[in-house]
Design a protein around this motif. Structure first.
Motif, PDB file in Angstrom:
ATOM      1  N   GLY A 187       0.795  -1.112   0.103  1.00 43.97           N
ATOM      2  CA  GLY A 187       0.004  -0.213  -0.075  1.00 43.97           C
ATOM      3  C   GLY A 187       0.765   1.099   0.094  1.00 43.97           C
ATOM      4  N   LYS A 188       2.117   0.976  -0.165  1.00 47.69           N
ATOM      5  CA  LYS A 188       3.041   2.433   0.068  1.00 47.69           C
ATOM      6  C   LYS A 188       3.826   2.339  -1.538  1.00 47.69           C
ATOM      7  N   ALA A 189       4.392   3.236  -1.874  1.00 42.20           N
ATOM      8  CA  ALA A 189       5.246   3.601  -2.986  1.00 42.20           C
ATOM      9  C   ALA A 189       6.465   2.920  -2.783  1.00 42.20           C
ATOM     10  N   LEU A 190       7.099   2.336  -3.965  1.00 44.70           N
ATOM     11  CA  LEU A 190       8.701   1.931  -3.586  1.00 44.70           C
ATOM     12  C   LEU A 190       9.606   3.015  -3.433  1.00 44.70           C
ATOM     13  N   ASP A 191      10.316   2.854  -2.536  1.00 47.28           N
ATOM     14  CA  ASP A 191      11.523   4.112  -1.904  1.00 47.28           C
ATOM     15  C   ASP A 191      12.111   4.264  -3.240  1.00 47.28           C
ATOM     16  N   ASN A 192      12.489   5.794  -3.381  1.00 49.62           N
ATOM     17  CA  ASN A 192      12.966   6.404  -4.550  1.00 49.62           C
ATOM     18  C   ASN A 192      14.573   6.397  -4.387  1.00 49.62           C
ATOM     19  N   ARG A 193      15.141   5.803  -3.292  1.00 48.30           N
ATOM     20  CA  ARG A 193      16.465   5.500  -2.782  1.00 48.30           C
ATOM     21  C   ARG A 193      17.190   4.250  -3.660  1.00 48.30           C
ATOM     22  N   LEU A 194      15.984   3.380  -4.015  1.00 44.50           N
ATOM     23  CA  LEU A 194      16.573   2.274  -4.764  1.00 44.50           C
ATOM     24  C   LEU A 194      16.972   2.727  -6.235  1.00 44.50           C
ATOM     25  N   THR A 195      17.830   2.103  -6.486  1.00 46.36           N
ATOM     26  CA  THR A 195      18.670   2.405  -7.912  1.00 46.36           C
ATOM     27  C   THR A 195      17.617   1.450  -8.989  1.00 46.36           C
ATOM     28  N   ILE A 196      17.806   1.800 -10.138  1.00 43.11           N
ATOM     29  CA  ILE A 196      17.129   0.850 -10.953  1.00 43.11           C
ATOM     30  C   ILE A 196      17.878  -0.566 -11.291  1.00 43.11           C
ATOM     31  N   GLY A 197      19.082  -0.778 -10.820  1.00 45.68           N
ATOM     32  CA  GLY A 197      19.825  -1.941 -10.759  1.00 45.68           C
ATOM     33  C   GLY A 197      19.049  -2.818  -9.506  1.00 45.68           C
ATOM     34  N   GLN A 198      19.031  -2.184  -8.288  1.00 43.76           N
ATOM     35  CA  GLN A 198      18.595  -2.646  -7.427  1.00 43.76           C
ATOM     36  C   GLN A 198      17.096  -3.314  -7.651  1.00 43.76           C
ATOM     37  N   ILE A 199      16.249  -2.420  -8.138  1.00 43.97           N
ATOM     38  CA  ILE A 199      14.872  -2.539  -8.576  1.00 43.97           C
ATOM     39  C   ILE A 199      14.730  -3.969  -9.408  1.00 43.97           C
ATOM     40  N   ALA A 200      15.917  -3.734 -10.610  1.00 44.44           N
ATOM     41  CA  ALA A 200      15.806  -4.938 -11.563  1.00 44.44           C
ATOM     42  C   ALA A 200      16.054  -6.095 -10.562  1.00 44.44           C
ATOM     43  N   ALA A 201      16.699  -6.260  -9.890  1.00 43.86           N
ATOM     44  CA  ALA A 201      17.185  -7.431  -8.932  1.00 43.86           C
ATOM     45  C   ALA A 201      16.123  -7.961  -8.058  1.00 43.86           C
ATOM     46  N   LEU A 202      15.378  -6.809  -7.589  1.00 47.81           N
ATOM     47  CA  LEU A 202      14.233  -7.223  -6.732  1.00 47.81           C
ATOM     48  C   LEU A 202      13.073  -8.101  -7.399  1.00 47.81           C
ATOM     49  N   ARG A 203      13.162  -7.951  -8.757  1.00 48.03           N
ATOM     50  CA  ARG A 203      11.994  -8.300  -9.352  1.00 48.03           C
ATOM     51  C   ARG A 203      12.046  -9.744  -9.487  1.00 48.03           C
ATOM     52  N   PHE A 204      13.377 -10.436  -9.205  1.00 48.53           N
ATOM     53  CA  PHE A 204      13.394 -11.988  -8.963  1.00 48.53           C
ATOM     54  C   PHE A 204      13.178 -12.392  -7.744  1.00 48.53           C
ATOM     55  N   ALA A 205      12.733 -11.405  -6.828  1.00 45.69           N
ATOM     56  CA  ALA A 205      12.172 -11.692  -5.154  1.00 45.69           C
ATOM     57  C   ALA A 205      10.748 -12.319  -5.334  1.00 45.69           C
ATOM     58  N   SER A 206      10.327 -13.289  -4.593  1.00 51.01           N
ATOM     59  CA  SER A 206       9.004 -13.736  -4.431  1.00 51.01           C
ATOM     60  C   SER A 206       8.149 -12.491  -3.676  1.00 51.01           C
ATOM     61  N   ASN A 207       6.927 -12.459  -3.638  1.00 59.43           N
ATOM     62  CA  ASN A 207       6.138 -11.595  -2.990  1.00 59.43           C
ATOM     63  C   ASN A 207       6.273 -11.536  -1.519  1.00 59.43           C
ATOM     64  N   ASP A 208       6.755 -12.848  -0.952  1.00 57.66           N
ATOM     65  CA  ASP A 208       6.942 -12.854   0.440  1.00 57.66           C
ATOM     66  C   ASP A 208       8.415 -12.119   0.961  1.00 57.66           C
ATOM     67  N   GLU A 209       9.199 -12.438  -0.182  1.00 60.57           N
ATOM     68  CA  GLU A 209      10.500 -11.630   0.153  1.00 60.57           C
ATOM     69  C   GLU A 209      10.832 -10.093  -0.234  1.00 60.57           C
ATOM     70  N   LEU A 210       9.865  -9.542  -1.098  1.00 66.76           N
ATOM     71  CA  LEU A 210      10.109  -8.470  -1.591  1.00 66.76           C
ATOM     72  C   LEU A 210      10.236  -7.302  -0.434  1.00 66.76           C
ATOM     73  N   VAL A 211       9.503  -7.058   0.420  1.00 68.10           N
ATOM     74  CA  VAL A 211       9.417  -5.753   1.268  1.00 68.10           C
ATOM     75  C   VAL A 211      10.603  -6.023   2.147  1.00 68.10           C
ATOM     76  N   ALA A 212      11.132  -7.032   2.650  1.00 71.15           N
ATOM     77  CA  ALA A 212      12.188  -7.315   3.659  1.00 71.15           C
ATOM     78  C   ALA A 212      13.319  -6.954   2.789  1.00 71.15           C
ATOM     79  N   LEU A 213      13.515  -7.483   1.541  1.00 68.56           N
ATOM     80  CA  LEU A 213      14.553  -7.545   0.729  1.00 68.56           C
ATOM     81  C   LEU A 213      14.845  -6.097   0.370  1.00 68.56           C
ATOM     82  N   ALA A 214      13.890  -5.158  -0.100  1.00 68.41           N
ATOM     83  CA  ALA A 214      14.055  -3.971  -0.373  1.00 68.41           C
ATOM     84  C   ALA A 214      14.559  -2.899   0.801  1.00 68.41           C
ATOM     85  N   THR A 215      13.748  -3.285   1.730  1.00 69.68           N
ATOM     86  CA  THR A 215      14.300  -2.463   2.937  1.00 69.68           C
ATOM     87  C   THR A 215      15.709  -2.781   3.397  1.00 69.68           C
TER      88      THR A 215
END
Length: 144
Positions: free
Chosen positions: A90-118
């Motif tokens: 329910g929140k926007a993705l943090d704008n401190r993440l780089t496109i490289g980090q976001i591209a890597a996060l796309r491989f994470a499952s929904n269960d892992e995404l939030v913790a891994l982004a943080t």
């Protein structure tokens, strides 16, 4: 199709990534040698210069023909992952993440995404470190 994971997720097209680069490199080297061997006041100098120019154009074309789709893909990944993150949190993705980090996060499952982004923000994880941290790999077979 084999299951995608960290060790096999990169996509390489040998004809483009290796063969084309080798042919262009060989062509530019040979054309420069040819240009040097034709003194400015002798016949054939203009033709030799044009061949060098054509190979330089070939290098630029081969570079941009790859970079333009990558930029478009990056924008799509940023939008897709931003939407996925918003749906989950329910929140926007943090704008401190780089496109490289976001591209890597796309491989994470929904269960892992939030913790891994943080964690990626807190520890400034590299894309490679993010990918290595993923336990449940979410394959992406639709890359350019």
């Amino acid at each position: 199709m084999t299951e995608q994971n960290f060790s096999n997720h990169r996509r390489s097209v040998p004809g483009f990534h290796i063969l084309l680069f080798l042919l262009l490199t060989g062509g530019i080297i040979i054309s420069i040698i040819n240009l040097i061997r034709h003194p400015a006041n002798s016949g054939g100098h203009v033709s030799a210069a044009l061949i060098v120019l054509l190979f330089a154009c070939g290098f630029l074309i081969s570079w941009y023909v790859r970079q333009f789709p990558i930029k478009a893909q990056d924008r799509a990944i940023r939008a897709e992952e931003g939407l996925r993150f918003f749906i989950i949190t329910g929140k926007a993705l943090d704008n401190r993440l780089t496109i490289g980090q976001i591209a890597a996060l796309r491989f994470a499952s929904n269960d892992e995404l939030v913790a891994l982004a943080t964690r990626a923000i807190a520890e400034n994880l590299s894309p490679s470190d993010i990918k290595k941290s993923i336990k449940n790999w979410r394959a992406d077979h639709h890359r350019v």
